[in-house]
Design an enzyme around this catalytic site. Structure first.
Site: not given
Ligand code: BG6
Length: 512
Positions: A61, A104-105, A201, A205, A239, A263, A363, A368
């Site tokens: 935007r 704008e979207f 994502h 990995k 984390e 995930h 969290k 981590k």
């Molecule tokens: C994201 C979450 O999808 O993954 C985040 O929204 C989280 O809250 C993150 O911190 C963790 O990803 P990774 O790759 O660091 O394990």
């Protein structure tokens, strides 16, 4: 050089080149674009994996010039690229194909202007009308963006041979079962399933991809991979970070939606699935869906016994004082949102009958670490009695991050005449064996989308079944506000109820 063939490569990379294309990122001024997406594209370029005929358009935007956009991206890429410092020569070439488009979207005119801009880019860069639309926007904008793209003629017939359009959709895909179904129904008015790439994502990995190789390319483990030999499975996504600047987002989501529903269920599916008939998207995803379908639905009794939620209070992380969740920016001081969850699930199928899967995500835990631990059953206590065994049952650990690798805990005789038995670790580490950092998840996934391989993306029925499992938990939580929040200190391993949940069953969380 050590080269271990990866069967997923056959389903994906092997011999395939990405077609000429333009990647359009919606939400181009956001964090994800700066920290992950553009560094991923730059690194693909650096490794020669971007098509020669390529361009990138950022759609957002705010008004800004192409130059300003490029220079901001250069700065963030220099900071977040997996390979540093960035190569000036490569960046200079890469940035020539980066453009910014302010709109704008919801604006029809904005999309008409985008269509015109893309036409000009095609003429200049030879990108042949092929498009990846990456939706890194708030979920409420998913349907409208897709509808407007369609109206502007930017979504093609999926059977069209001379050019293609694909849409990558960031998570969360829905908020619960009914909203996910509603979203699916809306977008399927304009997109065929083959054009939709729901990104998770974790699937990008390297260690997650290696799960299939590990399971199906090694005969020794596959024979043991069932209820006869496995006592239980533990999956941890811990984390140390809090929610940072994402207060608004987290207040809407909570950790169950943010991490577990997507995930962690991907990890669980890959651990528990049957061998696919082929290494292609359809076969792999069919098997993953069967796992999700086999997960025992949560009964009211299970909601009490098998689910623990938590929220962090203030505490210390690496010696530094940190604030409670309720004191974070954009978080309600009375928030009932969970930042920790522990669960016990059952996969009610032949292979996993009676084997509990313990999941925990949080969290502000002490560190981590993401790992999958397969705990095998005790050896018969005939020769070595419990009192001589200072060891535990065998455990196989797949470390997703950090220190990517695989470790096996086995029991061993301590040298000397008194013969106590102690556990020792056989440890394989990617970093030291292959000597290079693996590509980032987003590199692999964007590349897969450019070559049209959806294996590592979630299919609509995966998303649906996953929501089916967790919607009863969310409803239950909504109906009963927690009275004990915050119930764990930052820098500890979560609420005591999570420890009790697993200990009641004669087991314990792994000490990490
Ligand atoms: C994201 C979450 O999808 O993954 C985040 O929204 C989280 O809250 C993150 O911190 C963790 O990803 P990774 O790759 O660091 O394990």
């Amino acid at each position: 050089m050590n080269v271990i063939p990866n069967p997923l490569e056959e389903a994906g990379r092997s011999g395939r080149l990405a077609d000429p294309c333009v990647v359009v990122i919606f939400g181009a001024t956001g964090d994800l674009t700066a920290k992950r997406l553009v560094p991923a594209l730059y690194n693909l370029g650096r490794e020669g994996l971007l098509p020669t005929n390529f361009a990138l358009v950022g759609f957002a935007r705010r008004e800004k010039s192409h130059e300003q956009f490029r220079s901001e991206l250069k700065e963030s890429t220099a900071k977040h690229s997996r390979v540093k410092p960035i190569d000036e020569r490569i960046w200079a070439h890469f940035q020539e194909s980066i453009f910014y488009h302010a709109s704008e979207f919801e604006s029809d005119d904005g999309y008409a202007a985008l269509a015109q801009r893309l036409k000009e880019i095609d003429a200049r860069f030879g990108t042949r009308g092929n498009r990846v639309f990456y939706l890194s926007v708030q979920p409420k904008y998913f349907p409208v963006t897709i509808e407007k793209l369609h109206r502007a003629g930017l979504i093609y017939d999926p059977h069209q041979k001379d050019k293609w359009s694909r849409v990558i959709i960031e998570k969360p895909f829905g908020h619960d079962l009914s909203s996910a179904n509603e979203l699916q129904q809306k977008i399927s008015n304009y997109l065929d399933e083959s054009q939709i790439y729901r990104i998770d994502h974790y699937l990008g990995k390297e260690t997650v991809q290696n799960l299939l190789v590990f399971r199906f390319a090694n005969s020794i483990f596959e024979a043991l991979w069932n209820y006869k030999h496995i006592d239980h499975v533990q999956i941890t996504v811990a984390e140390d970070i809090g929610i940072g600047t994402r207060g608004h987002f987290f207040e809407e989501e909570g950790i169950l939606r943010d991490i577990v529903q997507n995930h962690m269920m991907q990890l669980l599916s890959l651990v528990a699935m049957e061998p696919p008939v082929r290494l292609n998207a359809a076969s792999i995803r069919d098997e993953k869906v069967k796992v999700l379908q086999s997960i025992r639905p949560m009964t009211p009794e299970m909601l009490e016994r098998c689910v623990v939620r938590g929220q962090y209070g203030e505490g210390f992380i690496y010696g530094e004082k940190t604030a409670a969740y309720r004191e974070e920016k954009n978080v309600s001081p009375l928030s009932a949102v969970e930042t920790y969850v522990a669960l016990q699930l059952y996969v009610d199928n032949w292979r996993w009958a009676g084997v509990p899967f313990y999941l925990r995500a949080g969290k502000r835990l002490p560190k981590k670490v993401t790992e999958i631990a397969i705990a095998f059953k005790d050896a018969p206590g005939v020769l070595f009695q419990k009192k001589e065994m200072h060891g535990d049952p065998n455990v196989l650990v797949i470390r997703i991050q950090p220190d990517e690798g695989i470790a096996m805990r086995i029991n061993c005789k301590v040298p000397g005449p008194t013969s106590p038995v102690l556990p020792v670790k056989m440890d394989f580490r990617y970093g030291s064996y292959f000597g290079a950092a693996p590509p980032e998840a987003y590199e692999r996934l964007i590349w897969d989308c450019m070559v049209g391989d959806s294996t590592l993306f979630a299919r609509t029925d995966e998303v649906e079944h996953s929501w089916r499992i967790f919607t009863p938990v969310l409803d239950h939580w909504k109906a009963s506000s927690p009275s004990d929040f915050p119930n764990y200190r930052a820098g500890t391993w979560g609420p005591k109820e999570a420890t009790e949940m697993i200990e009641k069953e004669g087991r314990a969380w792994r000490l990490l």
